[in-house]
Design a protein around this motif. Structure first.
Motif, PDB file in Angstrom:
ATOM      1  N   THR A  73      -8.751  20.869  -5.897  1.00 38.14           N
ATOM      2  CA  THR A  73      -7.971  20.876  -4.661  1.00 38.14           C
ATOM      3  C   THR A  73      -8.350  22.099  -3.838  1.00 38.14           C
ATOM      4  O   THR A  73      -8.845  23.083  -4.369  1.00 38.14           O
ATOM      5  CB  THR A  73      -6.463  20.910  -4.952  1.00 38.14           C
ATOM      6  OG1 THR A  73      -6.175  22.095  -5.698  1.00 38.14           O
ATOM      7  CG2 THR A  73      -6.020  19.691  -5.749  1.00 38.14           C
ATOM      8  N   SER A  74      -8.103  22.010  -2.556  1.00 36.04           N
ATOM      9  CA  SER A  74      -8.379  23.139  -1.669  1.00 36.04           C
ATOM     10  C   SER A  74      -7.347  24.231  -1.907  1.00 36.04           C
ATOM     11  O   SER A  74      -6.189  23.936  -2.204  1.00 36.04           O
ATOM     12  CB  SER A  74      -8.311  22.698  -0.211  1.00 36.04           C
ATOM     13  OG  SER A  74      -9.314  21.760   0.061  1.00 36.04           O
ATOM     14  N   PRO A  75      -7.745  25.485  -1.768  1.00 35.81           N
ATOM     15  CA  PRO A  75      -6.780  26.570  -1.908  1.00 35.81           C
ATOM     16  C   PRO A  75      -5.664  26.444  -0.874  1.00 35.81           C
ATOM     17  O   PRO A  75      -5.883  25.988   0.244  1.00 35.81           O
ATOM     18  CB  PRO A  75      -7.620  27.816  -1.654  1.00 35.81           C
ATOM     19  CG  PRO A  75      -9.020  27.413  -1.933  1.00 35.81           C
ATOM     20  CD  PRO A  75      -9.097  25.969  -1.540  1.00 35.81           C
ATOM     21  N   HIS A  76      -4.479  26.844  -1.275  1.00 37.75           N
ATOM     22  CA  HIS A  76      -3.330  26.818  -0.373  1.00 37.75           C
ATOM     23  C   HIS A  76      -3.182  28.127   0.391  1.00 37.75           C
ATOM     24  O   HIS A  76      -2.577  28.155   1.452  1.00 37.75           O
ATOM     25  CB  HIS A  76      -2.043  26.549  -1.145  1.00 37.75           C
ATOM     26  CG  HIS A  76      -1.973  25.169  -1.717  1.00 37.75           C
ATOM     27  ND1 HIS A  76      -1.768  24.045  -0.948  1.00 37.75           N
ATOM     28  CD2 HIS A  76      -2.097  24.731  -2.987  1.00 37.75           C
ATOM     29  CE1 HIS A  76      -1.755  22.978  -1.715  1.00 37.75           C
ATOM     30  NE2 HIS A  76      -1.961  23.360  -2.959  1.00 37.75           N
ATOM     31  N   TYR A  77      -3.687  29.197  -0.162  1.00 40.38           N
ATOM     32  CA  TYR A  77      -3.523  30.516   0.432  1.00 40.38           C
ATOM     33  C   TYR A  77      -4.888  31.131   0.709  1.00 40.38           C
ATOM     34  O   TYR A  77      -5.830  30.940  -0.055  1.00 40.38           O
ATOM     35  CB  TYR A  77      -2.723  31.442  -0.491  1.00 40.38           C
ATOM     36  CG  TYR A  77      -1.380  30.867  -0.850  1.00 40.38           C
ATOM     37  CD1 TYR A  77      -0.322  30.954   0.049  1.00 40.38           C
ATOM     38  CD2 TYR A  77      -1.180  30.226  -2.061  1.00 40.38           C
ATOM     39  CE1 TYR A  77       0.914  30.418  -0.260  1.00 40.38           C
ATOM     40  CE2 TYR A  77       0.060  29.681  -2.387  1.00 40.38           C
ATOM     41  CZ  TYR A  77       1.093  29.779  -1.480  1.00 40.38           C
ATOM     42  OH  TYR A  77       2.301  29.246  -1.776  1.00 40.38           O
ATOM     43  N   ILE A  78      -4.958  31.896   1.772  1.00 40.19           N
ATOM     44  CA  ILE A  78      -6.229  32.502   2.160  1.00 40.19           C
ATOM     45  C   ILE A  78      -6.779  33.397   1.052  1.00 40.19           C
ATOM     46  O   ILE A  78      -7.984  33.475   0.834  1.00 40.19           O
ATOM     47  CB  ILE A  78      -6.101  33.255   3.498  1.00 40.19           C
ATOM     48  CG1 ILE A  78      -7.479  33.564   4.058  1.00 40.19           C
ATOM     49  CG2 ILE A  78      -5.255  34.503   3.348  1.00 40.19           C
ATOM     50  CD1 ILE A  78      -7.455  34.055   5.487  1.00 40.19           C
ATOM     51  N   ARG A  79      -5.894  34.061   0.312  1.00 41.23           N
ATOM     52  CA  ARG A  79      -6.336  34.964  -0.748  1.00 41.23           C
ATOM     53  C   ARG A  79      -6.992  34.221  -1.913  1.00 41.23           C
ATOM     54  O   ARG A  79      -7.610  34.829  -2.770  1.00 41.23           O
ATOM     55  CB  ARG A  79      -5.171  35.796  -1.250  1.00 41.23           C
ATOM     56  CG  ARG A  79      -4.068  34.977  -1.864  1.00 41.23           C
ATOM     57  CD  ARG A  79      -2.952  35.828  -2.417  1.00 41.23           C
ATOM     58  NE  ARG A  79      -1.780  35.059  -2.720  1.00 41.23           N
ATOM     59  CZ  ARG A  79      -1.640  34.265  -3.776  1.00 41.23           C
ATOM     60  NH1 ARG A  79      -2.630  34.132  -4.630  1.00 41.23           N
ATOM     61  NH2 ARG A  79      -0.523  33.597  -3.972  1.00 41.23           N
ATOM     62  N   ALA A 121     -14.303  34.442  -0.845  1.00 39.07           N
ATOM     63  CA  ALA A 121     -14.847  35.351   0.167  1.00 39.07           C
ATOM     64  C   ALA A 121     -13.806  35.735   1.224  1.00 39.07           C
ATOM     65  O   ALA A 121     -14.167  36.153   2.312  1.00 39.07           O
ATOM     66  CB  ALA A 121     -16.053  34.712   0.837  1.00 39.07           C
ATOM     67  N   TRP A 122     -12.512  35.638   0.897  1.00 37.65           N
ATOM     68  CA  TRP A 122     -11.498  35.854   1.935  1.00 37.65           C
ATOM     69  C   TRP A 122     -11.555  37.227   2.587  1.00 37.65           C
ATOM     70  O   TRP A 122     -11.284  37.322   3.776  1.00 37.65           O
ATOM     71  CB  TRP A 122     -10.097  35.535   1.415  1.00 37.65           C
ATOM     72  CG  TRP A 122      -9.474  36.587   0.557  1.00 37.65           C
ATOM     73  CD1 TRP A 122      -9.511  36.673  -0.789  1.00 37.65           C
ATOM     74  CD2 TRP A 122      -8.700  37.703   0.998  1.00 37.65           C
ATOM     75  NE1 TRP A 122      -8.836  37.758  -1.230  1.00 37.65           N
ATOM     76  CE2 TRP A 122      -8.320  38.421  -0.143  1.00 37.65           C
ATOM     77  CE3 TRP A 122      -8.300  38.167   2.239  1.00 37.65           C
ATOM     78  CZ2 TRP A 122      -7.560  39.574  -0.085  1.00 37.65           C
ATOM     79  CZ3 TRP A 122      -7.542  39.321   2.292  1.00 37.65           C
ATOM     80  CH2 TRP A 122      -7.180  40.010   1.140  1.00 37.65           C
ATOM     81  N   PRO A 123     -11.910  38.302   1.905  1.00 38.09           N
ATOM     82  CA  PRO A 123     -11.950  39.589   2.640  1.00 38.09           C
ATOM     83  C   PRO A 123     -13.042  39.631   3.702  1.00 38.09           C
ATOM     84  O   PRO A 123     -13.015  40.461   4.590  1.00 38.09           O
ATOM     85  CB  PRO A 123     -12.226  40.629   1.556  1.00 38.09           C
ATOM     86  CG  PRO A 123     -11.900  39.957   0.260  1.00 38.09           C
ATOM     87  CD  PRO A 123     -12.151  38.495   0.487  1.00 38.09           C
TER      88      PRO A 123
END
Length: 70
Positions: free
Chosen positions: A3-9, A13-15
């Motif tokens: 599933t796709s992540p629910h949170y940006i963190r 590579a979110w940073p």
């Protein structure tokens, strides 16, 4: 099935994420317009406390966008 992540963190590579301000501008402009309409309606029906809460929420969102990593 992943599933796709629910949170940006949750993105690896979110940073390093970058935003295209020009691409976001129309949607943000529309959101600010709708916010103003909503706040006006809330004030008109006497929901000043809800009005204050929305101002705080949208203010925080605005600060998050202004201070994002580029």
């Amino acid at each position: 099935m992943p599933t796709s992540p629910h949170y940006i963190r949750q993105y690896s590579a979110w940073p390093l994420l970058t935003l295209d301000a020009a691409a976001l501008a129309p949607a943000l402009d529309q959101a600010w317009l709708e916010q103003g309409r909503l706040l006006g309606l809330l004030g008109a029906i006497g929901l000043e406390q809800a009005n204050v809460a929305l101002v705080c929420v949208f203010g925080l969102a605005h600060q998050m966008l202004k201070t994002r990593a580029t």
